[in-house]
Design a protein around this motif. Structure first.
Motif, mmCIF file in Angstrom:
data_model
loop_
_atom_site.group_PDB
_atom_site.id
_atom_site.type_symbol
_atom_site.label_atom_id
_atom_site.label_comp_id
_atom_site.label_asym_id
_atom_site.label_seq_id
_atom_site.Cartn_x
_atom_site.Cartn_y
_atom_site.Cartn_z
ATOM 1 N N ALA A 58 0.826 -1.797 0.235
ATOM 2 C CA ALA A 58 0.458 0.201 -0.029
ATOM 3 C C ALA A 58 0.819 1.122 0.292
ATOM 4 N N ARG A 59 2.386 1.152 0.638
ATOM 5 C CA ARG A 59 3.056 2.826 0.622
ATOM 6 C C ARG A 59 3.371 2.201 -0.521
ATOM 7 N N ASP A 60 3.914 1.904 -1.092
ATOM 8 C CA ASP A 60 4.794 1.881 -2.422
ATOM 9 C C ASP A 60 3.519 2.722 -3.743
ATOM 10 N N ARG A 61 2.404 1.924 -3.407
ATOM 11 C CA ARG A 61 1.689 2.454 -4.625
ATOM 12 C C ARG A 61 0.787 3.688 -4.141
ATOM 13 N N GLY A 62 0.755 3.571 -2.697
ATOM 14 C CA GLY A 62 0.621 4.845 -2.246
ATOM 15 C C GLY A 62 2.036 6.377 -3.075
ATOM 16 N N PHE A 63 2.928 5.740 -2.614
ATOM 17 C CA PHE A 63 3.779 7.044 -3.868
ATOM 18 C C PHE A 63 3.989 7.079 -4.907
ATOM 19 N N LYS A 107 -30.017 0.828 2.331
ATOM 20 C CA LYS A 107 -28.885 -0.079 2.431
ATOM 21 C C LYS A 107 -28.374 -0.029 4.545
ATOM 22 N N SER A 108 -27.900 1.187 4.840
ATOM 23 C CA SER A 108 -27.257 1.082 5.781
ATOM 24 C C SER A 108 -27.580 2.452 6.281
ATOM 25 N N THR A 109 -27.315 2.760 7.825
ATOM 26 C CA THR A 109 -27.007 3.945 8.190
ATOM 27 C C THR A 109 -25.564 4.423 8.151
ATOM 28 N N LYS A 110 -25.562 5.936 8.814
ATOM 29 C CA LYS A 110 -24.490 6.381 9.018
ATOM 30 C C LYS A 110 -23.584 6.095 9.819
ATOM 31 N N GLU A 111 -24.640 5.644 10.940
ATOM 32 C CA GLU A 111 -23.657 4.614 12.829
ATOM 33 C C GLU A 111 -23.070 3.714 11.586
ATOM 34 N N ASN A 112 -23.709 2.754 10.822
ATOM 35 C CA ASN A 112 -23.449 1.166 11.137
ATOM 36 C C ASN A 112 -21.992 1.802 9.473
ATOM 37 N N VAL A 113 -22.250 2.199 8.387
ATOM 38 C CA VAL A 113 -20.734 2.360 7.907
ATOM 39 C C VAL A 113 -19.738 3.233 8.451
ATOM 40 N N LYS A 114 -19.897 3.879 9.325
ATOM 41 C CA LYS A 114 -18.123 4.044 9.880
ATOM 42 C C LYS A 114 -18.151 3.421 10.990
ATOM 43 N N ALA A 115 -19.222 2.261 12.103
ATOM 44 C CA ALA A 115 -18.309 1.007 12.968
ATOM 45 C C ALA A 115 -17.824 0.329 11.636
ATOM 46 N N ALA A 116 -18.364 -0.606 10.514
ATOM 47 C CA ALA A 116 -17.641 -1.127 9.729
ATOM 48 C C ALA A 116 -16.643 -1.255 8.740
ATOM 49 N N LEU A 117 -16.678 0.507 8.534
ATOM 50 C CA LEU A 117 -14.974 0.686 8.249
ATOM 51 C C LEU A 117 -13.989 0.522 9.467
ATOM 52 N N LEU A 118 -14.849 0.781 10.589
ATOM 53 C CA LEU A 118 -13.735 1.599 11.956
ATOM 54 C C LEU A 118 -13.368 -0.149 11.815
ATOM 55 N N GLU A 119 -13.539 -0.721 12.207
ATOM 56 C CA GLU A 119 -13.494 -2.412 11.741
ATOM 57 C C GLU A 119 -12.717 -2.853 11.325
ATOM 58 N N ALA A 120 -12.562 -2.059 9.229
ATOM 59 C CA ALA A 120 -11.717 -2.359 9.272
ATOM 60 C C ALA A 120 -10.490 -2.036 8.227
ATOM 61 N N GLY A 121 -10.453 -0.933 10.114
ATOM 62 C CA GLY A 121 -8.946 -0.065 9.788
ATOM 63 C C GLY A 121 -9.218 1.393 9.435
ATOM 64 N N ILE A 122 -10.209 1.393 9.278
ATOM 65 C CA ILE A 122 -10.325 2.705 8.528
ATOM 66 C C ILE A 122 -11.326 4.026 9.826
ATOM 67 N N GLU A 123 -11.065 5.169 9.637
ATOM 68 C CA GLU A 123 -11.455 6.310 10.709
ATOM 69 C C GLU A 123 -12.229 7.087 9.862
ATOM 70 N N THR A 124 -13.702 7.440 9.831
ATOM 71 C CA THR A 124 -14.036 8.870 9.252
ATOM 72 C C THR A 124 -15.108 9.323 10.085
ATOM 73 N N GLN A 154 -16.429 11.509 6.325
ATOM 74 C CA GLN A 154 -14.982 11.761 5.304
ATOM 75 C C GLN A 154 -14.121 11.517 5.741
ATOM 76 N N LEU A 155 -12.655 10.316 5.455
ATOM 77 C CA LEU A 155 -12.021 9.387 5.472
ATOM 78 C C LEU A 155 -10.860 10.694 6.430
ATOM 79 N N LYS A 156 -10.057 10.063 7.484
ATOM 80 C CA LYS A 156 -9.380 11.184 8.285
ATOM 81 C C LYS A 156 -8.302 10.361 7.348
ATOM 82 N N GLU A 157 -7.934 9.735 7.195
ATOM 83 C CA GLU A 157 -6.977 8.750 6.184
ATOM 84 C C GLU A 157 -6.831 8.839 5.130
ATOM 85 N N ARG A 158 -6.131 8.616 4.102
ATOM 86 C CA ARG A 158 -6.297 7.913 2.663
ATOM 87 C C ARG A 158 -6.532 6.404 2.453
ATOM 88 N N ALA A 159 -7.588 5.911 1.904
ATOM 89 C CA ALA A 159 -7.266 3.998 2.546
ATOM 90 C C ALA A 159 -7.678 3.604 1.381
#
Length: 406
Positions: free
Chosen positions: A41-46, A160-177, A188-193
């Motif tokens: 991911a870091r190489d591709r990001g660069f 299909k979902s709610t803001k709370e559910n999406v937020k929680a599901a992404l957090l579980e995948a290591g993505i903060e919003t 909004q993503l706190k960091e690109r992912a």
């Protein structure tokens, strides 16, 4: 930061395709990232971020490097060296990178930074056009904002979902919003992912859509059970938002002149669980005529210069030509004249663009209103969204209402 040869070479390849072959940056990055499956991911990001950064600041870097198109491979390495020096990155001792006069590069940068067209890295004609259309002060702020890297914004699919559910599901995948005030469906993503590999995306819980773009569908004021026509639907970002606002009730007709885009929309609609979407390719005037006077709501997300979305399409600065503006303005007016006939008496229509130029926006609306086709319409609301004020893409939208039948 230590520079790796294969990553730098991939960036140089990408710049060749974009600058010399005229290919689109997003497609090129996609292609170059397939070079080596072992890249993390870091190489591709660069590779992706460095390529976009150099495309964004092309004029400034080429001026400092004193190179001109077509760019030879040594020229592209020179550009890379300028980028690295200005980022404070130590250059490796490779034969491709000639001895680099760091002090001269920094001195030239300080000098050119005082001139807007170099500092913001834009063609002369675009700088003149923007200053004339928006005034020196607003244009200076706006082009500066449009040169910042765009944040990743998601639109929660309320079918299909709610803001709370999406937020929680992404957090579980290591993505903060985080939520954005004033944008009810946005995160909004706190960091690109890479959000596209998440289960939440695969299950149709959200789409990637800029916050400004998310204002268009609510502006049309759709209601469940209505007949709504999205006339320039493309791959359907706003169509899917309309479907969610209609709660899947009623008829949503998505139209476009490009059949391949509508095929992509069908695929996305299926993932989103948007069942009330029907696609129609505009392959003749009959397709429009059949709908005359039949729709409660019509969206015209018109083709435009795209000057409001330069943050995510920096190569558009170099692809756009001044004559394109004249051409697209004729198309915009034609679309307004033709597609407005779909609105039924008492119905509403939104004309929107991702441009910040008045000649593509309010001037087009006024020209339409003073024409025969626009005589039954009145402008009831409009929004000019500037990146320098909102922090998101530049956009325009006008809400027009058609008089009820006598």
């Amino acid at each position: 930061m230590r520079l790796h040869r294969n990553l730098v070479f991939a960036v140089v390849d990408a710049l060749h395709y974009i600058f010399n072959e005229g290919e689109y940056a997003d497609k090129v990055v996609e292609k170059v990232l397939k070079y080596d499956k072992r890249w993390g991911a870091r190489d591709r990001g660069f590779i992706a971020e460095t390529t976009y950064d150099m495309v964004r600041w092309k004029r400034l870097y080429t001026e400092i490097a004193e190179v001109k198109a077509p760019y030879t491979r040594p020229n592209l390495f020179r550009l890379f060296a300028v980028w690295a020096v200005l980022k404070g990155i130590k250059l490796p001792d490779w034969k491709q990178i000639e001895p680099t006069p760091e002090r001269r590069i920094k001195g030239r940068f300080d000098e050119l930074s005082k001139i807007r067209k170099f500092n913001e890295s834009i063609p002369d004609w675009m700088d003149e056009l923007g200053a004339k259309a928006l005034g020196e002060d607003l244009w200076t702020k706006e082009i500066h904002a449009l040169n910042q890297q765009a944040d990743v914004i998601l639109r929660v699919n309320t079918l299909k979902s709610t803001k709370e559910n999406v937020k929680a599901a992404l957090l579980e995948a290591g993505i903060e919003t985080e939520v954005i005030r004033g944008y009810p469906d946005a995160l909004q993503l706190k960091e690109r992912a890479n959000v596209f590999v998440t289960d939440a995306f695969q299950n149709g819980w959200f789409e990637v859509q800029d916050a400004s773009s998310q204002l268009v569908a609510p502006f049309l004021d759709v209601q469940p059970g209505q007949r709504v026509v999205d006339t320039c639907a493309g791959a359907g970002g706003k169509t899917l938002h309309l479907a969610a606002q209609m709660q899947n009730k009623g008829q949503l007709i998505a139209m476009d002149i490009y059949d391949n885009k509508l095929k992509e929309l069908k695929r996305r609609a299926k993932r989103n669980g948007a069942h009330n979407v029907e696609t129609r390719t505009i392959d003749s005037t009959k397709v429009i005529k059949k709908l005359h006077g039949s729709a409660d709501r019509v969206l015209i997300d018109a083709p435009c210069t795209g000057l409001g979305v330069l943050r995510r399409n920096p190569d558009a600065k170099w692809k756009l030509q001044p004559e394109f503006l004249e051409k697209i303005m004729v198309t915009q007016q034609q679309i307004l004249q033709d597609y407005s006939k779909i609105v039924k008496p008492g119905g509403k229509m939104v004309y929107a663009t991702c441009s910040i130029l008045p000649q593509e926006n309010i001037k087009q609306v006024n020209k339409f209103l003073s024409s025969e086709a626009g005589q039954d319409f009145k402008l009831t609301a409009q929004k000019n969204i500037y990146a320098s004020k909102s922090g998101f893409d530049g956009f325009y939208m006008a809400l027009l209402e058609k008089a009820p039948s006598a």
